[in-house]
Design a protein around this motif. Structure first.
Motif, PDB file in Angstrom:
ATOM      1  N   LYS B 107      10.562  16.418  68.883  1.00 43.38           N
ATOM      2  CA  LYS B 107       9.940  15.386  69.711  1.00 43.38           C
ATOM      3  C   LYS B 107       9.232  14.363  68.839  1.00 43.38           C
ATOM      4  O   LYS B 107       9.371  13.157  69.032  1.00 43.38           O
ATOM      5  CB  LYS B 107       8.941  16.033  70.676  1.00 43.38           C
ATOM      6  CG  LYS B 107       9.582  16.557  71.932  1.00 43.38           C
ATOM      7  CD  LYS B 107       8.553  17.075  72.917  1.00 43.38           C
ATOM      8  CE  LYS B 107       9.264  17.859  74.007  1.00 43.38           C
ATOM      9  NZ  LYS B 107       8.323  18.641  74.802  1.00 43.38           N
ATOM     10  N   SER B 108       8.481  14.859  67.869  1.00 47.58           N
ATOM     11  CA  SER B 108       7.751  13.914  67.024  1.00 47.58           C
ATOM     12  C   SER B 108       8.718  13.046  66.229  1.00 47.58           C
ATOM     13  O   SER B 108       8.522  11.840  66.103  1.00 47.58           O
ATOM     14  CB  SER B 108       6.831  14.683  66.084  1.00 47.58           C
ATOM     15  OG  SER B 108       7.577  15.608  65.319  1.00 47.58           O
ATOM     16  N   CYS B 109       9.809  13.658  65.751  1.00 48.24           N
ATOM     17  CA  CYS B 109      10.759  12.875  64.962  1.00 48.24           C
ATOM     18  C   CYS B 109      11.433  11.817  65.802  1.00 48.24           C
ATOM     19  O   CYS B 109      11.603  10.681  65.365  1.00 48.24           O
ATOM     20  CB  CYS B 109      11.823  13.806  64.363  1.00 48.24           C
ATOM     21  SG  CYS B 109      11.213  14.691  62.930  1.00 48.24           S
ATOM     22  N   THR B 110      11.833  12.201  67.002  1.00 46.79           N
ATOM     23  CA  THR B 110      12.600  11.240  67.808  1.00 46.79           C
ATOM     24  C   THR B 110      11.754  10.048  68.210  1.00 46.79           C
ATOM     25  O   THR B 110      12.258   8.925  68.259  1.00 46.79           O
ATOM     26  CB  THR B 110      13.167  11.897  69.071  1.00 46.79           C
ATOM     27  OG1 THR B 110      12.146  12.693  69.666  1.00 46.79           O
ATOM     28  CG2 THR B 110      14.369  12.750  68.751  1.00 46.79           C
ATOM     29  N   THR B 111      10.475  10.281  68.470  1.00 49.56           N
ATOM     30  CA  THR B 111       9.655   9.119  68.846  1.00 49.56           C
ATOM     31  C   THR B 111       9.534   8.161  67.664  1.00 49.56           C
ATOM     32  O   THR B 111       9.667   6.954  67.826  1.00 49.56           O
ATOM     33  CB  THR B 111       8.257   9.575  69.284  1.00 49.56           C
ATOM     34  OG1 THR B 111       7.784  10.574  68.383  1.00 49.56           O
ATOM     35  CG2 THR B 111       8.289  10.134  70.691  1.00 49.56           C
ATOM     36  N   ILE B 112       9.338   8.726  66.488  1.00 50.66           N
ATOM     37  CA  ILE B 112       9.235   7.858  65.312  1.00 50.66           C
ATOM     38  C   ILE B 112      10.545   7.100  65.109  1.00 50.66           C
ATOM     39  O   ILE B 112      10.576   5.889  64.888  1.00 50.66           O
ATOM     40  CB  ILE B 112       8.910   8.699  64.058  1.00 50.66           C
ATOM     41  CG1 ILE B 112       7.528   9.322  64.189  1.00 50.66           C
ATOM     42  CG2 ILE B 112       8.975   7.832  62.810  1.00 50.66           C
ATOM     43  CD1 ILE B 112       7.214  10.305  63.103  1.00 50.66           C
ATOM     44  N   VAL B 115      11.139   4.264  67.617  1.00 52.11           N
ATOM     45  CA  VAL B 115      10.365   3.048  67.333  1.00 52.11           C
ATOM     46  C   VAL B 115      11.034   2.259  66.213  1.00 52.11           C
ATOM     47  O   VAL B 115      11.233   1.051  66.303  1.00 52.11           O
ATOM     48  CB  VAL B 115       8.913   3.439  66.945  1.00 52.11           C
ATOM     49  CG1 VAL B 115       8.177   2.247  66.395  1.00 52.11           C
ATOM     50  CG2 VAL B 115       8.196   3.989  68.164  1.00 52.11           C
ATOM     51  N   ARG B 116      11.441   3.003  65.193  1.00 56.13           N
ATOM     52  CA  ARG B 116      12.074   2.311  64.062  1.00 56.13           C
ATOM     53  C   ARG B 116      13.354   1.627  64.474  1.00 56.13           C
ATOM     54  O   ARG B 116      13.638   0.501  64.083  1.00 56.13           O
ATOM     55  CB  ARG B 116      12.369   3.327  62.966  1.00 56.13           C
ATOM     56  CG  ARG B 116      11.244   3.415  61.971  1.00 56.13           C
ATOM     57  CD  ARG B 116      11.718   4.115  60.724  1.00 56.13           C
ATOM     58  NE  ARG B 116      10.682   5.035  60.256  1.00 56.13           N
ATOM     59  CZ  ARG B 116      10.922   6.239  59.758  1.00 56.13           C
ATOM     60  NH1 ARG B 116      12.152   6.674  59.674  1.00 56.13           N
ATOM     61  NH2 ARG B 116       9.940   6.998  59.354  1.00 56.13           N
ATOM     62  N   LYS B 117      14.146   2.353  65.267  1.00 54.19           N
ATOM     63  CA  LYS B 117      15.461   1.814  65.636  1.00 54.19           C
ATOM     64  C   LYS B 117      15.312   0.524  66.418  1.00 54.19           C
ATOM     65  O   LYS B 117      16.029  -0.434  66.182  1.00 54.19           O
ATOM     66  CB  LYS B 117      16.201   2.850  66.489  1.00 54.19           C
ATOM     67  CG  LYS B 117      17.288   3.570  65.757  1.00 54.19           C
ATOM     68  CD  LYS B 117      18.127   4.377  66.721  1.00 54.19           C
ATOM     69  CE  LYS B 117      19.186   5.152  65.969  1.00 54.19           C
ATOM     70  NZ  LYS B 117      19.952   6.014  66.834  1.00 54.19           N
ATOM     71  N   ILE B 118      14.389   0.536  67.338  1.00 50.82           N
ATOM     72  CA  ILE B 118      14.272  -0.639  68.199  1.00 50.82           C
ATOM     73  C   ILE B 118      13.922  -1.854  67.357  1.00 50.82           C
ATOM     74  O   ILE B 118      14.375  -2.962  67.606  1.00 50.82           O
ATOM     75  CB  ILE B 118      13.216  -0.382  69.303  1.00 50.82           C
ATOM     76  CG1 ILE B 118      13.754   0.670  70.281  1.00 50.82           C
ATOM     77  CG2 ILE B 118      12.871  -1.658  70.028  1.00 50.82           C
ATOM     78  CD1 ILE B 118      12.742   1.133  71.269  1.00 50.82           C
ATOM     79  N   ARG B 119      13.103  -1.628  66.368  1.00 52.68           N
ATOM     80  CA  ARG B 119      12.730  -2.768  65.550  1.00 52.68           C
ATOM     81  C   ARG B 119      13.897  -3.261  64.702  1.00 52.68           C
ATOM     82  O   ARG B 119      14.136  -4.432  64.559  1.00 52.68           O
ATOM     83  CB  ARG B 119      11.568  -2.386  64.644  1.00 52.68           C
ATOM     84  CG  ARG B 119      10.251  -3.021  65.090  1.00 52.68           C
ATOM     85  CD  ARG B 119       9.154  -2.785  64.098  1.00 52.68           C
ATOM     86  NE  ARG B 119       8.513  -1.499  64.320  1.00 52.68           N
ATOM     87  CZ  ARG B 119       8.102  -0.711  63.316  1.00 52.68           C
ATOM     88  NH1 ARG B 119       8.296  -1.035  62.080  1.00 52.68           N
ATOM     89  NH2 ARG B 119       7.502   0.437  63.580  1.00 52.68           N
ATOM     90  N   ARG B 125      23.671  -2.849  69.985  1.00 52.10           N
ATOM     91  CA  ARG B 125      24.232  -1.735  69.220  1.00 52.10           C
ATOM     92  C   ARG B 125      23.501  -0.443  69.531  1.00 52.10           C
ATOM     93  O   ARG B 125      24.091   0.606  69.678  1.00 52.10           O
ATOM     94  CB  ARG B 125      24.118  -2.032  67.733  1.00 52.10           C
ATOM     95  CG  ARG B 125      25.444  -2.458  67.132  1.00 52.10           C
ATOM     96  CD  ARG B 125      25.279  -2.757  65.681  1.00 52.10           C
ATOM     97  NE  ARG B 125      25.339  -4.173  65.423  1.00 52.10           N
ATOM     98  CZ  ARG B 125      24.861  -4.734  64.327  1.00 52.10           C
ATOM     99  NH1 ARG B 125      24.235  -4.028  63.446  1.00 52.10           N
ATOM    100  NH2 ARG B 125      24.979  -6.035  64.128  1.00 52.10           N
ATOM    101  N   VAL B 126      22.216  -0.521  69.606  1.00 50.99           N
ATOM    102  CA  VAL B 126      21.432   0.693  69.861  1.00 50.99           C
ATOM    103  C   VAL B 126      21.836   1.271  71.188  1.00 50.99           C
ATOM    104  O   VAL B 126      22.025   2.465  71.333  1.00 50.99           O
ATOM    105  CB  VAL B 126      19.935   0.350  69.837  1.00 50.99           C
ATOM    106  CG1 VAL B 126      19.138   1.492  70.432  1.00 50.99           C
ATOM    107  CG2 VAL B 126      19.490   0.079  68.421  1.00 50.99           C
ATOM    108  N   LEU B 127      22.001   0.439  72.172  1.00 49.53           N
ATOM    109  CA  LEU B 127      22.337   0.914  73.501  1.00 49.53           C
ATOM    110  C   LEU B 127      23.624   1.726  73.478  1.00 49.53           C
ATOM    111  O   LEU B 127      23.676   2.820  74.014  1.00 49.53           O
ATOM    112  CB  LEU B 127      22.501  -0.298  74.419  1.00 49.53           C
ATOM    113  CG  LEU B 127      22.310  -0.031  75.902  1.00 49.53           C
ATOM    114  CD1 LEU B 127      20.915   0.492  76.148  1.00 49.53           C
ATOM    115  CD2 LEU B 127      22.547  -1.298  76.678  1.00 49.53           C
TER     116      LEU B 127
END
Lengths: 400, 188
Positions: B107-112, B115-119, B125-127
């Motif tokens: 859980k902690s990894c995915t939230t980090i 956030v990084r991916k969206i930026r 592409r992310v979608l």
């Protein structure tokens, strides 16, 4: 006996209303598209529409064998499935559908039958595809650079030349990927060996386009191995689960697998319910059975006759000394209607009536009969006449 | 196909004593309880036929032996191997702890990561890729719930276990169906 059968069938239909009553229910309702149910539908189509309920019973039995046949066919493609955990490594690398993430996404866009994705995504993906591929290759290039700068200047030169090429069209990128894919396909070695070879070749053949996408990074190597293992497993699962041949792509496959496992579990529950309903009879039979100490005899006979799943059935026949006659009737129902066979089964019935404890002679007789029947006549539609006739004959004999 | 029929025979051999116990206990049980007992005996017999080589079978036996009232059924079916196979319950406790700590980490990894991916990358592409990954993840979660003992497995071993589980489930269904059919026909 004839009167009792329809009653029991009604009773069964009443308590079931579930997957197992499929051959009967399917004619009435349209079932949802579970792949396993499609299998049973196929069975129904292959049989003529029944009139009598006795025939329905026969069809139930028939469906068993047909389902078994289908299952056998699907299982045949994996000969070493049950034993072969260590053998999996010997199988060749599977199709490149899963070989790279980019091609994986290509598969998603191509075939999406069972899952319900938003259609927008598919359209987007098509347009985004080439960009995606470029980006993945770019990423690999990036990783390669990191590794190689530490090692080999020659390779950097190679990468520069590659950069210029990659900055070309998206089509070129596509062709490169397909070339890599083809190369991976043609080589039957494992991925590690490939990358090893490419590592060796790099300083010698800088111009070679092949094996370019394979990064030498340990991370990507491990990733590739992992991905290929997973795709191998998915391939076996595809052979195992019926109706999965048309679906490529992890998500759809997983969907099918989930449906199949759920339907199997539901079947187990339903069958246990059925057996619980019959439970008083089980009690009776078990007591009789084990009281006469047939168990050690029947345990011994298991390995002797090496034929397939019919062994289980012959074991059931030995269960009930009281009801042997009726189960011999079952025997006859599965026979192709044949005068000679009927005569032989009637003789075997008289034998069982005379001997309360069946000798091994009778066992082997019955077993051989059973085996031959199952091997021969599975797909025929059995007329109800010989069955009822046989049962009436049995009744007469029982009364005697 | 001899391996498949041998599996069925093995299952049947192990199941018969379980059925005996069920029928002997059947006098004071309601219909539903009887059904549960029969199902449990079938499952345990199937798991024993696998002889503790697969993770799901061990987990199944461990779960079954935890409940006191069903222990007697399990014990009769397993016979001598009861002690050996139920020792896996210790392993399952460890596995649960591992699973919990894994989940927290994930859980902690995915939230980090999110956030990084969206930026970093463009939203289109992310979608596309993240939806696919999320779907696959959802389904693996469902599968983990289906296969007994699946919580503590990584994706690869989960697939292996599912394979084995499907094969044994099919054998179980076959044997049970045939037994039910023959018993139905034997009703006078």
């Amino acid at each position: 006996m004839n009167r009792a059968l329809p009653e029991t069938l009604h009773y069964l239909e009443y308590i079931t209303g579930n997957v197992m009553g499929a051959p009967l229910k399917l004619q009435q309702q349209q079932q949802s598209q579970h792949s396993y149910l499609n299998e049973t539908q196929f069975n129904v189509f292959s049989l003529p529409p029944q009139a009598t309920q006795v025939q329905q019973l026969q069809d139930l039995i028939n469906n068993d064998s047909e389902v078994r046949e289908l299952v056998n066919q699907s299982m045949k493609s994996d000969p070493g499935l049950e034993n072969g955990w260590p053998d999996f490594g010997k199988y060749p690398i599977p199709r490149t559908g899963f070989a790279t993430t980019s091609s994986l996404e290509m598969d998603y866009s191509i075939s999406r039958t069972c899952t319900s994705p938003p259609t927008v995504v598919v359209a987007e993906r098509d347009s985004v595809l080439t960009d995606k591929m470029a980006s993945t290759i770019g990423r690999e290039r990036f990783r390669k650079r990191k590794a190689d700068k530490a090692q080999n200047p020659k390779v950097v030169v190679a990468e520069d030349t590659r950069d210029k090429r990659i900055k070309g069209d998206a089509e070129e990128v596509e062709s490169e990927v397909t070339e890599q894919n083809n190369n991976r396909e043609t080589s039957a070695d494992k991925s590690k060996e490939n990358s090893m070879v490419s590592e060796v070749q790099k300083p010698d053949y800088i111009h070679v386009r092949a094996r370019r996408g394979q990064a030498t990074d340990s991370h990507s190597l491990a990733e590739r191995v992992r991905r290929e293992k997973i795709s191998e497993r998915m391939k076996y699962l595809q052979d195992l689960v019926p109706g999965c041949n048309k679906i490529t792509g992890k998500a759809g496959m997983l969907d099918e697998i989930i449906n199949y496992v759920q339907s199997l579990q539901r079947q187990v529950e339903f069958l246990s319910m059925k057996l619980a309903a019959l439970n008083p009879r089980i009690e009776l039979n078990m007591d009789n059975f084990f009281a006469k100490e047939m168990f050690p005899a029947f345990m011994g006979s298991f390995p002797t006759v090496g034929n397939s799943s019919e062994m289980g059935n012959s074991a059931f026949l030995q269960f009930n000394p009281m009801q042997q006659v009726v189960t011999c009737g079952l025997d006859m129902a599965i026979n192709p209607p044949d005068m000679a066979l009927r005569r032989t089964t009637s003789t075997s019935i008289t034998i069982t009536l005379q001997q309360v404890q069946p000798s091994s002679h009778w066992e082997t007789d019955l077993q051989s009969l059973y085996n031959s029947e199952f091997l021969q006549g599975r797909s025929a539609a059995f007329p109800s006449q010989p069955f009822t006739g046989a049962l009436e004959a049995n009744n007469l004999k029982m009364e005697m | 196909m001899c391996s498949r029929s041998s599996l069925e025979q093995e299952f049947f051999k192990k199941w018969v004593p379980g059925l005996q116990i069920c029928s002997s206990l059947a006098k004071d049980m309601s219909f539903l309880e009887r059904r549960k007992a029969i199902k449990l005996s079938a499952d345990v017999a199937m798991a024993t036929a696998r002889d503790g080589k697969t993770c799901w079978s061990r987990a199944l036996i461990a779960n079954a032996s935890k409940q006191e009232d069903k222990k007697i059924i399990v014990r009769t079916i397993l016979g001598s191997e009861f002690e050996r196979l139920t020792k896996s319950s210790i392993g399952s406790v460890v596995c649960e702890k591992r699973v919990r700590s894994k989940k927290i980490l994930r859980k902690s990894c995915t939230t980090i990561r999110r956030v990084r991916k969206i930026r970093k990358s463009a939203p289109n592409r992310v979608l596309a890729s993240s939806i696919a990954k999320r779907l696959v993840k959802k389904r693996t979660q469902v599968m983990k719930g289906l296969v007994p003992g699946g919580e503590s497995m990584d994706e690869f071993s989960l697939l292996e276990e599912t394979l084995d589980y499907i094969v044994s489930l099919r054998a179980q269904v076959d044997v049970m169906r045939r037994l039910a059919n023959t018993l139905v026909l034997s009703i006078p």
